[in-house]
Design an enzyme around this catalytic site. Structure first.
Site, PDB file in Angstrom:
ATOM      1  NE  ARG A 123      30.062  -3.227   1.862  1.00 27.70           N
ATOM      2  CZ  ARG A 123      31.091  -2.617   1.282  1.00 27.70           C
ATOM      3  NH1 ARG A 123      31.362  -1.370   1.603  1.00 27.70           N
ATOM      4  NH2 ARG A 123      31.815  -3.249   0.400  1.00 27.70           N
ATOM      5  CE  LYS A 131       8.831  -8.881   9.447  1.00 29.45           C
ATOM      6  NZ  LYS A 131       7.757  -9.865   9.191  1.00 29.45           N
ATOM      7  CD  GLU A 166      -2.378  -6.225   7.819  1.00 32.23           C
ATOM      8  OE1 GLU A 166      -2.083  -6.658   8.953  1.00 32.23           O
ATOM      9  OE2 GLU A 166      -2.115  -6.848   6.766  1.00 32.23           O
ATOM     10  CE  LYS A 181       4.782  -4.273  12.249  1.00 36.04           C
ATOM     11  NZ  LYS A 181       4.784  -4.270  10.776  1.00 36.04           N
ATOM     12  CD  GLU A 238       9.983 -11.687  11.520  1.00 39.06           C
ATOM     13  OE1 GLU A 238      10.762 -12.057  10.667  1.00 39.06           O
ATOM     14  OE2 GLU A 238       8.755 -11.682  11.368  1.00 39.06           O
ATOM     15  NE  ARG A 277       8.453  -8.259  13.558  1.00 35.94           N
ATOM     16  CZ  ARG A 277       9.358  -7.358  13.212  1.00 35.94           C
ATOM     17  NH1 ARG A 277      10.402  -7.141  13.971  1.00 35.94           N
ATOM     18  NH2 ARG A 277       9.222  -6.685  12.104  1.00 35.94           N
ATOM     19  CG  ASN A 293       2.733 -13.257  10.897  1.00 35.89           C
ATOM     20  OD1 ASN A 293       2.699 -12.322  10.101  1.00 35.89           O
ATOM     21  ND2 ASN A 293       3.854 -13.783  11.338  1.00 35.89           N
ATOM     22  CG  HIS A 299      -0.882 -12.096   8.078  1.00 39.12           C
ATOM     23  ND1 HIS A 299      -1.738 -11.421   8.919  1.00 39.12           N
ATOM     24  CD2 HIS A 299      -0.329 -11.151   7.270  1.00 39.12           C
ATOM     25  CE1 HIS A 299      -1.684 -10.122   8.643  1.00 39.12           C
ATOM     26  NE2 HIS A 299      -0.834  -9.928   7.651  1.00 39.12           N
ATOM     27  CG  HIS A 302       0.578 -15.789   3.480  1.00 37.65           C
ATOM     28  ND1 HIS A 302       1.596 -15.903   4.404  1.00 37.65           N
ATOM     29  CD2 HIS A 302       0.521 -14.470   3.163  1.00 37.65           C
ATOM     30  CE1 HIS A 302       2.121 -14.705   4.631  1.00 37.65           C
ATOM     31  NE2 HIS A 302       1.475 -13.820   3.903  1.00 37.65           N
ATOM     32  CG  HIS A 317      -1.773  -8.727   2.589  1.00 41.07           C
ATOM     33  ND1 HIS A 317      -1.271  -9.980   2.857  1.00 41.07           N
ATOM     34  CD2 HIS A 317      -1.612  -8.005   3.723  1.00 41.07           C
ATOM     35  CE1 HIS A 317      -0.815 -10.005   4.101  1.00 41.07           C
ATOM     36  NE2 HIS A 317      -1.010  -8.814   4.653  1.00 41.07           N
TER      37      HIS A 317
HETATM   38  N1  LIG Z   1       7.479  -3.610   5.609  1.00 42.79           N
HETATM   39  C1  LIG Z   1       6.419  -4.029   6.258  1.00 42.79           C
HETATM   40  O1  LIG Z   1       6.414  -4.158   7.480  1.00 42.79           O
HETATM   41  C2  LIG Z   1       5.180  -4.347   5.478  1.00 42.79           C
HETATM   42  C3  LIG Z   1       3.973  -4.497   6.158  1.00 42.79           C
HETATM   43  C4  LIG Z   1       2.843  -4.778   5.404  1.00 42.79           C
HETATM   44  C5  LIG Z   1       2.922  -4.895   4.031  1.00 42.79           C
HETATM   45  N2  LIG Z   1       4.125  -4.754   3.410  1.00 42.79           N
HETATM   46  C6  LIG Z   1       4.215  -4.852   1.961  1.00 42.79           C
HETATM   47  O2  LIG Z   1       3.478  -3.771   1.410  1.00 42.79           O
HETATM   48  C7  LIG Z   1       2.865  -4.170   0.198  1.00 42.79           C
HETATM   49  C8  LIG Z   1       1.420  -3.864   0.289  1.00 42.79           C
HETATM   50  O3  LIG Z   1       1.256  -2.490   0.596  1.00 42.79           O
HETATM   51  P1  LIG Z   1       0.048  -1.633   0.021  1.00 42.79           P
HETATM   52  O4  LIG Z   1      -1.207  -2.306   0.397  1.00 42.79           O
HETATM   53  O5  LIG Z   1       0.267  -0.237   0.401  1.00 42.79           O
HETATM   54  O6  LIG Z   1       0.193  -1.887  -1.560  1.00 42.79           O
HETATM   55  P2  LIG Z   1       0.704  -0.945  -2.738  1.00 42.79           P
HETATM   56  O7  LIG Z   1       1.958  -0.273  -2.377  1.00 42.79           O
HETATM   57  O8  LIG Z   1       0.743  -1.809  -3.941  1.00 42.79           O
HETATM   58  O9  LIG Z   1      -0.450   0.145  -2.873  1.00 42.79           O
HETATM   59  C9  LIG Z   1      -1.724  -0.238  -3.323  1.00 42.79           C
HETATM   60  C10 LIG Z   1      -2.136   0.581  -4.550  1.00 42.79           C
HETATM   61  O10 LIG Z   1      -2.475   1.906  -4.149  1.00 42.79           O
HETATM   62  C11 LIG Z   1      -1.740   2.849  -4.909  1.00 42.79           C
HETATM   63  N3  LIG Z   1      -1.609   4.029  -4.067  1.00 42.79           N
HETATM   64  C12 LIG Z   1      -0.730   4.216  -3.062  1.00 42.79           C
HETATM   65  N4  LIG Z   1      -1.002   5.354  -2.427  1.00 42.79           N
HETATM   66  C13 LIG Z   1      -2.070   5.900  -3.046  1.00 42.79           C
HETATM   67  C14 LIG Z   1      -2.812   7.069  -2.835  1.00 42.79           C
HETATM   68  N5  LIG Z   1      -2.552   7.889  -1.817  1.00 42.79           N
HETATM   69  N6  LIG Z   1      -3.835   7.336  -3.677  1.00 42.79           N
HETATM   70  C15 LIG Z   1      -4.133   6.479  -4.678  1.00 42.79           C
HETATM   71  N7  LIG Z   1      -3.483   5.353  -4.912  1.00 42.79           N
HETATM   72  C16 LIG Z   1      -2.450   5.068  -4.098  1.00 42.79           C
HETATM   73  C17 LIG Z   1      -0.497   2.123  -5.230  1.00 42.79           C
HETATM   74  O11 LIG Z   1       0.215   2.743  -6.279  1.00 42.79           O
HETATM   75  C18 LIG Z   1      -1.028   0.735  -5.566  1.00 42.79           C
HETATM   76  O12 LIG Z   1      -1.556   0.731  -6.857  1.00 42.79           O
HETATM   77  C19 LIG Z   1       3.197  -5.626   0.021  1.00 42.79           C
HETATM   78  O13 LIG Z   1       4.258  -5.753  -0.888  1.00 42.79           O
HETATM   79  C20 LIG Z   1       3.619  -6.087   1.396  1.00 42.79           C
HETATM   80  O14 LIG Z   1       4.533  -7.159   1.359  1.00 42.79           O
HETATM   81  C21 LIG Z   1       5.241  -4.476   4.117  1.00 42.79           C
HETATM   82 ZN   LIG Z   2      -0.534  -8.132   6.581  1.00 42.30          ZN
END
Ligand SMILES: NC(=O)c1ccc[n+]([C@@H]2O[C@H](COP(=O)([O-])OP(=O)(O)OC[C@H]3O[C@@H](n4cnc5c(N)ncnc54)[C@H](O)[C@@H]3O)[C@@H](O)[C@H]2O)c1
Ligand SMILES: [Zn+2]
Ligand SMILES: NC(=O)c1ccc[n+]([C@@H]2O[C@H](COP(=O)([O-])OP(=O)(O)OC[C@H]3O[C@@H](n4cnc5c(N)ncnc54)[C@H](O)[C@@H]3O)[C@@H](O)[C@H]2O)c1
Ligand SMILES: [Zn+2]
Lengths: 359, 359
Positions: A120, A142, A184, A226, A236, A240, A244, A247, A251, A264
């Site tokens: 928890r 998030k 972004e 942000k 939210e 906030r 988006n 977005h 999507h 994305h």
């Molecule tokens: N929590 C939040 O507020 C928030 C905000 C935006 C996105 N997200 C989530 O994050 C995800 C997208 O994030 P992302 O774009 O980082 O994707 P990701 O985590 O899939 O990373 C993209 C690719 O880069 C690789 N990678 C990561 N760091 C690296 C590095 N330093 N060198 C080489 N390769 C590397 C990863 O292994 C992956 O193959 C989605 O699931 C999305 O929903 C969350």
């Molecule tokens: Zn985004």
């Protein structure tokens, strides 16, 4: 190194931004309730950075365990999350053991959610290694996983104890992923800060070349914007939603093109162009503003033309979006460059003019 | 009907206790953000009470969907939890849709956790239908599921909008389950309130016969005591541990006898006797206090002799308990009847005297 504090009362935490942070045990150790951590990473990032982080922590007297997950959005599932729980229970991790996320947004979201749920709630620290996760996942709390019937449908709001955005890790990031993160960054300028937008126009080349001063500033200002938005609306409800921008359209593009074919950030970039075009048709911004937006997006290595999915498909895919409330579709648009608005009132012919044959 | 308010600032909520509450739509509707609910129940409780609850809600103009889970602690797993998420997504439940838990503690824990996680948090209401869940799950905000390597290891602290403890539902409860609930009721007397303990001694027969006034008072006072303890320690650091009187021993009994063979309340009852005996050997309570405790436990239809697992096994199974901190075992014992203490200092020979051959 620059440090930004996200102000959330007794859950406030620092975001450290700069080069060489993986060597800085002093940024991590003060946040540990117990000198024991579980690093969560993936098969791509582990060979690049896990040994270095482990050495730093062990050098500071911290007991380090780690779990290496498969890489990819497709693995952002309960099954993969369970691998973290398996590791925690096998290691007999306690309530004071800290989880450290080492990777992009997928690793960050899953690790944060695992930390929210394990016994928890246990502490966690984020070390985002993609630009997108550095500018987006670092703020807002998030966390979560996907469900076969919807992305990010299962999760928690859960804040880290600290975030370390080491700009050196971006050197190994594929250029397409870097550009996706820049989408972004541009978004923050468009919704909140015309001056920052101008700075981005002037510095885009430096950013793509990972100039350390420029990239650190872009990350800092993005997180700061942000944080300002989220501070006014932590769970939210209203403001906030401006985060988006692009977005809802994005999507639809991601769904329409098949998840994973457009990144994305790429879909968001093209979606922001659609939002700008809609805003222009509503008379809020000028043709020249749309053109400036597109030029910046192209300069970031991002697509500025949305795919032609057909108007009906756009509407259908946008209707599936979480941001639909009481059946009514709401749009994030631009009142001017640097100021977003949320509206439900977009006439059908304006929408069809933008979406029927994107250009 | 009696109503107790659990005071948690803007997350305060009422616990309504009494007969006929399943017919009281007026207790539920004011808490709904949207006239839409998803009732979560199981194959045992659904045939008994789902139609009645649905009729009440529909009569109040509420749109009701439901999901019926398999019955049993063995199903308190991610797989079953996913059936709730499947139902929510298939029904396109929104952020304002309320989840209603209709069942015992297993249903309550899973529904609360599903509510905590679905879209990062939707409202939920508890309708506990076992005595144990009425007196224990109604307060404290604990929700969660089991992991193959540990019970309740994955979960969240998440508060309901309201709790309805309908004492009529206890009429269909197997007597052994009723007794198991009484173990927790006795626990509240032992740790906090000698007067309530005396009242329980005087009213045990009425309670087992489900006398409506007596049972409602027992539930009310139990929830009130738990709320007082939890209010001082919402996220578990200190005082709250006294709620675990008999539980460390009890967990050893449950594990040693094979999960499910002893009900949780039965194991806790025998565990409370072990705690009383330990307290007596430490010179804190008298022989006569131990005897009173045992007499009350027997009067509730509960075992007052722990099984002979062997001293080594007891130690081993207790060491697996979550309440071990930094390797040191901590015990909840009785300073006197009506007052618990937490201590780490129990000499080995005192423990072996109690556990080597329980009697
Ligand atoms: N929590 C939040 O507020 C928030 C905000 C935006 C996105 N997200 C989530 O994050 C995800 C997208 O994030 P992302 O774009 O980082 O994707 P990701 O985590 O899939 O990373 C993209 C690719 O880069 C690789 N990678 C990561 N760091 C690296 C590095 N330093 N060198 C080489 N390769 C590397 C990863 O292994 C992956 O193959 C989605 O699931 C999305 O929903 C969350
Ligand atoms: Zn985004
Ligand atoms: N969240 C908390 O604070 C908290 C506190 C105590 C226990 N728990 C959890 O609760 C669970 C134990 O709760 P429980 O003892 O209610 O077990 P349970 O939910 O398994 O219920 C016991 C049995 O009674 C049946 N039942 C329920 N209501 C009935 C009724 N009115 N008539 C006939 N049968 C009925 C159930 O279907 C089940 O077969 C455990 O998983 C435990 O971890 C949680
Ligand atoms: Zn218990």
């Amino acid at each position: 190194m620059q440090t930004l504090t996200v102000d959330l009362g007794d859950r406030s935490y620092p975001i450290h931004i700069g080069a060489g942070l993986l060597a800085r045990g002093d940024l991590i150790v003060p946040h540990l309730a117990q000198k024991r951590v579980m690093v969560v990473t993936n098969t791509t990032v582990a060979p690049l950075y896990l040994a270095q982080l482990t050495a730093t922590l062990e050098g500071a007297g911290v007991q380090v365990a780690s779990v290496v997950l498969p890489d990819g959005e497709a693995y952002k599932t309960w099954e993969t999350l369970n691998l973290i729980f398996d590791a925690l229970l096998t290691e007999r991790a306690e309530r004071k053991t800290t989880l450290i996320a080492l990777g992009g947004g997928v690793i960050g979201d899953m690790t944060g959610f695992a930390a929210a749920c394990y016994q928890r709630g246990v502490p966690f620290i984020q070390i985002p290694t993609t630009l997108l996760s550095q500018v987006d996942s670092s703020v807002g709390g998030k966390t979560g996983i996907n469900h076969p019937l919807g992305k990010n449908m299962i999760g928690a709001f859960y804040q880290p104890k600290a975030v370390l955005a080491d700009t050196d890790t971006l050197k190994t990031l594929p250029p397409r992923e870097l550009s996706a993160g820049l989408a972004e960054v541009i978004k923050y300028g468009l919704i909140w800060d015309a001056e920052f937008l101008g700075w981005l126009e002037a510095n885009m080349e430096k950013l793509r070349a990972l100039d350390p001063v420029a990239i650190a500033h872009a990350i800092y200002r993005s997180c700061e914007i942000k944080a300002q938005v989220v501070a006014q609306d932590e769970r939210e409800g209203g403001l906030r939603a401006i985060l988006n921008l692009g977005h809802t359209f994005g999507h639809a593009i991601e769904t329409g093109m098949g998840y994973g074919n457009w990144l994305h950030g790429e879909a968001v970039a093209a979606g922001m162009v659609l939002a700008a075009q809609t805003s222009q048709r509503l008379g809020w911004i000028a043709e020249a503003d749309v053109a400036r937006t597109r030029t910046l997006i192209r300069a970031a290595g991002l697509p500025d033309v949305a795919p032609d999915l057909g108007f009906e498909k756009y509407l259908e895919y946008m209707g599936h979006d979480k941001k639909v409330e009481g059946g009514k579709m709401r749009f994030v648009l631009l009142k001017k460059l640097g100021e977003a608005v949320i509206t439900g009132d977009v006439p059908h012919d304006v929408l069809s003019g933008v979406l029927a044959r994107p250009h």
